[in-house]
Design an enzyme around this catalytic site. Structure first.
Site, short mmCIF file in Angstrom:
data_model
loop_
_atom_site.label_atom_id
_atom_site.label_comp_id
_atom_site.label_asym_id
_atom_site.label_seq_id
_atom_site.Cartn_x
_atom_site.Cartn_y
_atom_site.Cartn_z
N GLY A 64 0.83 -1.20 0.00
CA GLY A 64 0.00 0.00 0.00
C GLY A 64 0.86 1.25 0.00
O GLY A 64 2.00 1.22 0.49
N GLN A 69 2.88 10.00 1.16
CA GLN A 69 4.18 9.31 1.22
C GLN A 69 5.07 9.64 0.03
O GLN A 69 6.28 9.41 0.07
CB GLN A 69 3.98 7.79 1.28
CG GLN A 69 3.32 7.32 2.58
CD GLN A 69 3.20 5.82 2.60
OE1 GLN A 69 2.23 5.27 2.11
NE2 GLN A 69 4.18 5.15 3.16
N CYS A 125 5.71 -0.04 7.13
CA CYS A 125 5.34 1.13 6.33
C CYS A 125 6.55 1.55 5.50
O CYS A 125 7.66 1.59 6.02
CB CYS A 125 4.92 2.26 7.26
SG CYS A 125 4.45 3.77 6.41
N LEU A 126 6.31 1.86 4.23
CA LEU A 126 7.41 2.29 3.36
C LEU A 126 8.04 3.60 3.84
O LEU A 126 9.18 3.89 3.48
CB LEU A 126 6.93 2.43 1.91
CG LEU A 126 6.51 1.13 1.23
CD1 LEU A 126 5.93 1.40 -0.15
CD2 LEU A 126 7.69 0.16 1.12
N HIS A 167 -4.65 1.55 7.62
CA HIS A 167 -3.28 2.06 7.68
C HIS A 167 -3.07 3.18 6.65
O HIS A 167 -2.55 4.24 6.99
CB HIS A 167 -2.30 0.89 7.42
CG HIS A 167 -0.86 1.30 7.33
ND1 HIS A 167 0.10 0.88 8.23
CD2 HIS A 167 -0.20 2.09 6.45
CE1 HIS A 167 1.27 1.41 7.91
NE2 HIS A 167 1.12 2.14 6.82
N GLU A 168 -3.51 2.93 5.42
CA GLU A 168 -3.32 3.93 4.36
C GLU A 168 -4.17 5.17 4.61
O GLU A 168 -3.74 6.29 4.39
CB GLU A 168 -3.64 3.34 2.98
CG GLU A 168 -2.75 2.17 2.55
CD GLU A 168 -1.26 2.43 2.72
OE1 GLU A 168 -0.82 3.59 2.57
OE2 GLU A 168 -0.53 1.48 3.04
N HIS A 171 -2.65 7.69 6.80
CA HIS A 171 -1.67 8.59 6.17
C HIS A 171 -2.36 9.87 5.66
O HIS A 171 -1.75 10.94 5.65
CB HIS A 171 -0.99 7.91 4.98
CG HIS A 171 0.13 6.99 5.37
ND1 HIS A 171 1.24 7.41 6.05
CD2 HIS A 171 0.33 5.66 5.14
CE1 HIS A 171 2.07 6.39 6.24
NE2 HIS A 171 1.54 5.31 5.70
NI NI Z 1 2.37 3.39 5.60
#
Ligand code: NI
Length: 201
Positions: A64, A69, A125-126, A167-168, A171
């Site tokens: 995701g 991000q 998480c990236l 989660h997304e 953000h």
């Molecule tokens: Ni994330």
């Protein structure tokens, strides 16, 4: 309201894994703390942003990726919890990865409702690479969202899909998963991450 997930395979097929790789901002970049703005214009620019976000997510690799991000404070995230990634050796001996079985999803202006139950999943998480921790989330949710044409959709999600969407979606509200942990864990992991990040620079 359409109750099926729109498919983007036509635009992003197994045979055309292409796009631009975008820079992923890591914690604690200011853009990750902002409340993202709703998408108003559904145009070609939006489609290429979504395509590039998917490309960047597959390359990373991750399951995701939200627009903040990649430094864009808009209410968009992309996701694929189904694709496969296989290690291969190319003819010249270099190691590479083959990706297949894509199921790209795009959520624009999402709204989460009907949160039910509780589930613990290990999240990463990236934007916080190398840190993994169990986070408590709703077991099932309903999410209303728009596709890249601006059409409205609503789906019910549970387990991994539900967790990923939450989660997304966080953000888009300026929240990274570390902020969903107990204060002790949060402080510990944040310190660990920042120390590691400093070493790399
Ligand atoms: Ni994330």
């Amino acid at each position: 309201m359409i109750s099926t997930i729109p498919t983007y395979l036509e635009a992003f097929s197994d045979y055309r894994l292409e796009g631009d790789e975008l820079k992923i901002f890591t914690y604690p970049s200011p853009v990750l703390k902002k409340i993202a703005k709703p998408v108003i214009e559904f145009n070609g620019e939006l489609k290429s942003l979504c395509r590039n976000m998917l490309y960047t997510m597959y390359k990373a690799p991750g399951i995701g990726l939200a627009a903040p991000q990649v430094g864009i404070s808009e209410r968009i995230f992309v996701m694929d919890i189904d694709y496969k990634r296989e290690k291969v050796t190319r003819a010249d001996g270099t190691l590479d990865f083959d990706l297949s079985g894509f199921n790209p999803l795009i959520f624009i202006n999402p709204v989460i409702e009907n949160n039910q139950g509780e589930v613990l999943f290990q999240e990463g998480c990236l934007s916080v690479p190398g840190i993994y921790e169990e986070v408590k989330r709703s077991q099932s949710i309903t999410v209303k969202f728009q596709d890249w044409n601006g059409d409205n959709h609503s789906i019910d999600a549970d387990e991994l899909l539900s967790v990923c969407i939450q989660h997304e979606n966080d953000h888009l509200d300026g929240i990274v998963f570390l902020e969903r942990l107990s204060l002790i864990k949060r402080n510990l992991l944040t310190k660990k991450f920042l120390k590691k990040k400093k070493k790399k620079v």
